[in-house]
Design an enzyme around this catalytic site. Structure first.
Site, PDB file in Angstrom:
ATOM      1  N   GLU A  94       0.832  -1.194   0.000  1.00 28.51           N
ATOM      2  CA  GLU A  94       0.000   0.000   0.000  1.00 28.51           C
ATOM      3  C   GLU A  94       0.873   1.253   0.000  1.00 28.51           C
ATOM      4  O   GLU A  94       1.997   1.245   0.494  1.00 28.51           O
ATOM      5  CB  GLU A  94      -0.896   0.017   1.246  1.00 28.51           C
ATOM      6  N   CYS A 107       3.159   8.725   0.812  1.00 25.06           N
ATOM      7  CA  CYS A 107       3.762   7.859   1.827  1.00 25.06           C
ATOM      8  C   CYS A 107       3.927   6.491   1.182  1.00 25.06           C
ATOM      9  O   CYS A 107       2.931   5.853   0.820  1.00 25.06           O
ATOM     10  CB  CYS A 107       2.837   7.803   3.039  1.00 25.06           C
ATOM     11  N   CYS A 114       6.905  -6.212   7.441  1.00 24.24           N
ATOM     12  CA  CYS A 114       8.026  -5.614   8.174  1.00 24.24           C
ATOM     13  C   CYS A 114       8.518  -6.625   9.190  1.00 24.24           C
ATOM     14  O   CYS A 114       7.730  -7.410   9.730  1.00 24.24           O
ATOM     15  CB  CYS A 114       7.565  -4.338   8.894  1.00 24.24           C
ATOM     16  N   CYS A 118       7.352  -3.997  15.961  1.00 19.29           N
ATOM     17  CA  CYS A 118       6.920  -2.952  16.905  1.00 19.29           C
ATOM     18  C   CYS A 118       5.521  -3.316  17.401  1.00 19.29           C
ATOM     19  O   CYS A 118       4.648  -3.671  16.603  1.00 19.29           O
ATOM     20  CB  CYS A 118       6.936  -1.586  16.227  1.00 19.29           C
ATOM     21  N   CYS A 121       2.150  -1.468  16.024  1.00 20.78           N
ATOM     22  CA  CYS A 121       2.031  -1.221  14.587  1.00 20.78           C
ATOM     23  C   CYS A 121       1.379  -2.421  13.902  1.00 20.78           C
ATOM     24  O   CYS A 121       1.800  -3.565  14.106  1.00 20.78           O
ATOM     25  CB  CYS A 121       3.421  -0.976  14.006  1.00 20.78           C
ATOM     26  N   CYS A 337      -0.792   6.361  10.094  1.00 24.31           N
ATOM     27  CA  CYS A 337       0.478   5.757  10.510  1.00 24.31           C
ATOM     28  C   CYS A 337       0.256   4.420  11.187  1.00 24.31           C
ATOM     29  O   CYS A 337      -0.551   4.312  12.109  1.00 24.31           O
ATOM     30  CB  CYS A 337       1.168   6.624  11.544  1.00 24.31           C
TER      31      CYS A 337
HETATM   32  N1  SAH Z   1       9.791   1.509   9.834  1.00 22.22           N
HETATM   33  C1  SAH Z   1       9.818   2.939   9.801  1.00 22.22           C
HETATM   34  C2  SAH Z   1       8.784   3.572   8.909  1.00 22.22           C
HETATM   35  C3  SAH Z   1       7.364   3.061   8.962  1.00 22.22           C
HETATM   36  S1  SAH Z   1       6.229   3.560  10.172  1.00 22.22           S
HETATM   37  C4  SAH Z   1       9.722   3.499  11.202  1.00 22.22           C
HETATM   38  O1  SAH Z   1       9.346   2.770  12.102  1.00 22.22           O
HETATM   39  O2  SAH Z   1      10.052   4.667  11.407  1.00 22.22           O
HETATM   40  C5  SAH Z   1       6.028   5.296  10.141  1.00 22.22           C
HETATM   41  C6  SAH Z   1       5.701   5.851  11.525  1.00 22.22           C
HETATM   42  O3  SAH Z   1       4.409   5.409  11.995  1.00 22.22           O
HETATM   43  C7  SAH Z   1       6.709   5.394  12.572  1.00 22.22           C
HETATM   44  O4  SAH Z   1       7.098   6.459  13.385  1.00 22.22           O
HETATM   45  C8  SAH Z   1       5.893   4.387  13.349  1.00 22.22           C
HETATM   46  O5  SAH Z   1       6.399   4.178  14.637  1.00 22.22           O
HETATM   47  C9  SAH Z   1       4.520   5.031  13.350  1.00 22.22           C
HETATM   48  N2  SAH Z   1       3.454   4.125  13.761  1.00 22.22           N
HETATM   49  C10 SAH Z   1       3.428   2.780  13.664  1.00 22.22           C
HETATM   50  N3  SAH Z   1       2.284   2.285  14.181  1.00 22.22           N
HETATM   51  C11 SAH Z   1       1.561   3.347  14.630  1.00 22.22           C
HETATM   52  C12 SAH Z   1       0.291   3.494  15.247  1.00 22.22           C
HETATM   53  N4  SAH Z   1      -0.474   2.452  15.525  1.00 22.22           N
HETATM   54  N5  SAH Z   1      -0.125   4.741  15.555  1.00 22.22           N
HETATM   55  C13 SAH Z   1       0.641   5.810  15.261  1.00 22.22           C
HETATM   56  N6  SAH Z   1       1.842   5.729  14.659  1.00 22.22           N
HETATM   57  C14 SAH Z   1       2.310   4.519  14.355  1.00 22.22           C
END
Ligand code: SAH
Length: 369
Positions: A94, A107, A114, A118, A121, A337
């Protein structure tokens, strides 16, 4: 690789020049081709009218221009649009278009799924299916520019879709070189932001790249323990070392590192957290982007109240931290995000997180293409 399997979408300009030689095509033609493919998002040889017909024929035989298929667009009430792409192996990724002024933002993804796990996420739930190739990363920009008729306008690109860009280092850097080529889309590196959890050897390597995107670091915690429980990668590359690497990072004039901070209710949203965060960043050319958690089924955390979000932002500002609070765009279509996840995709068993695959998150397609 035989010439008949050569994917032009993967090639940098210099490589294309060399690849034309065996066909007896002059090197300067590479610029014309690059301008069609990456500048004007044209991938059919017969449309490249400034190339002689006989060349177009031999080029069509020698090269493919692999281009993901747009299979779905979903429009949010706030104008954000999510694109679902199908790759040549039928895997899907996506990308999200966020309309705004003065510039629009794309984006884009760097991996299918991934590996970073985390805990807040949704993409993490997929595990890592595979890295994207440079051509697939750059193609998202190529396709969005043409689908949205933004070929003539400056766009911002954020590597904040699915995946961890520094875990797919070579392809990501190659894609940046392709996207910024003056003869292609000519994106300015100043309009590109790479967001990372902070894989330190790769971050150190990034510091010496000729094409330097803006840097965003997913911080999210203010102690080693807190950050490790959100980002398992912190056990390998701890917060203290991450900040030391950031301090040594060569920044362009007037630029700063963005620290992203996902704000989670009763977890990292206290005044003490805000003060600790401010202290960690003393002496760094930094700004903080507070991202109120986008909660979803399967994510074991909650979003703080608006009052707590504001209080956190105000406290940072009082401690002289430049801070912005990210508006969640496209939450109604699961495009915000951390909300990019594809249900029904099949990571290999070693990458599968038992019991977490079915997130039950609905999506609302507006057009099946
Ligand atoms: N892997 C990279 C880029 C992808 S995520 C990274 O982690 O930076 C882009 C952003 O969205 C990151 O800061 C991530 O921590 C955030 N993110 C992930 N899950 C989220 C959620 N449930 N709510 C808000 N932000 C989130």
């Amino acid at each position: 690789m035989t010439s008949s399997t050569c994917d032009l979408a993967e090639l940098e300009l210099k490589e294309l020049e060399s690849a034309l030689a065996p066909l007896g095509i002059e090197p300067y033609r590479a610029k014309q081709i690059y301008s069609w493919v990456h500048g004007r998002a044209v991938n059919e040889w017969e449309h490249m009218t400034d190339l002689p017909k006989k060349y177009r024929k031999s080029l069509a035989e020698a090269f493919t221009i692999s281009t993901p298929r747009v299979v779905q667009r979903t429009l949010s009430g706030d104008g954000t649009m999510k694109f679902l792409f199908e790759l040549t192996d039928c895997r899907r990724i996506e990308a999200v278009y966020i309309p705004d002024s003065p510039a629009h933002t794309f984006c884009i993804s760097t991996q299918v799924g991934c590996a970073m796990q985390c805990t807040f996420c949704l993409t993490a739930k997929m595990g890592l299916e595979r890295h994207l190739t440079a051509g697939e990363i750059a193609a998202q920009v190529r396709l969005l520019r043409s689908e949205l008729k933004l070929l003539e306008q400056p766009v911002n690109v954020v590597l904040m879709g699915m995946g961890e860009p520094l875990h797919n280092y070579e392809a990501t850097m190659r894609a940046l070189r392709i996207m910024t080529s003056a003869h292609g889309a000519a994106l300015s590196p100043r309009r590109i932001t790479l967001s990372t959890v902070g894989i330190l050897p790769a971050l150190t390597r990034l510091a010496s790249e000729p094409i330097m995107p803006n840097l965003a670091i997913s911080l999210h915690g203010t102690t080693e323990e807190q950050r490790s429980s959100l980002l398992p990668v912190n056990r390998r590359y701890p917060l203290a070392e991450l900040l030391a690497t950031c301090r040594a990072f060569p920044l362009k004039r007037r630029s700063r590192i963005t620290f992203e901070y996902v704000l989670i209710r009763d977890f990292n949203d206290s005044p003490a957290d805000a003060r600790r965060l401010a202290r960690l960043l003393v002496g760094l050319r930094a700004k903080v982007n507070v991202i109120p958690l986008n909660s979803a089924p399967g994510i074991p955390y909650e979003r703080p109240s608006s009052a707590k979000i504001d209080r956190f932002g105000r406290l940072l500002a009082e401690h002289r931290v430049t801070v912005s609070i990210r508006k969640s765009r496209g939450r109604d279509i699961r495009a915000a995000c951390g909300q990019l996840v594809l249900e029904g995709t099949q990571p290999s068993p070693s990458q599968q997180l038992a019991g977490l695959m079915d997130t039950g998150v609905p999506s609302t397609p507006t057009s099946e293409l």
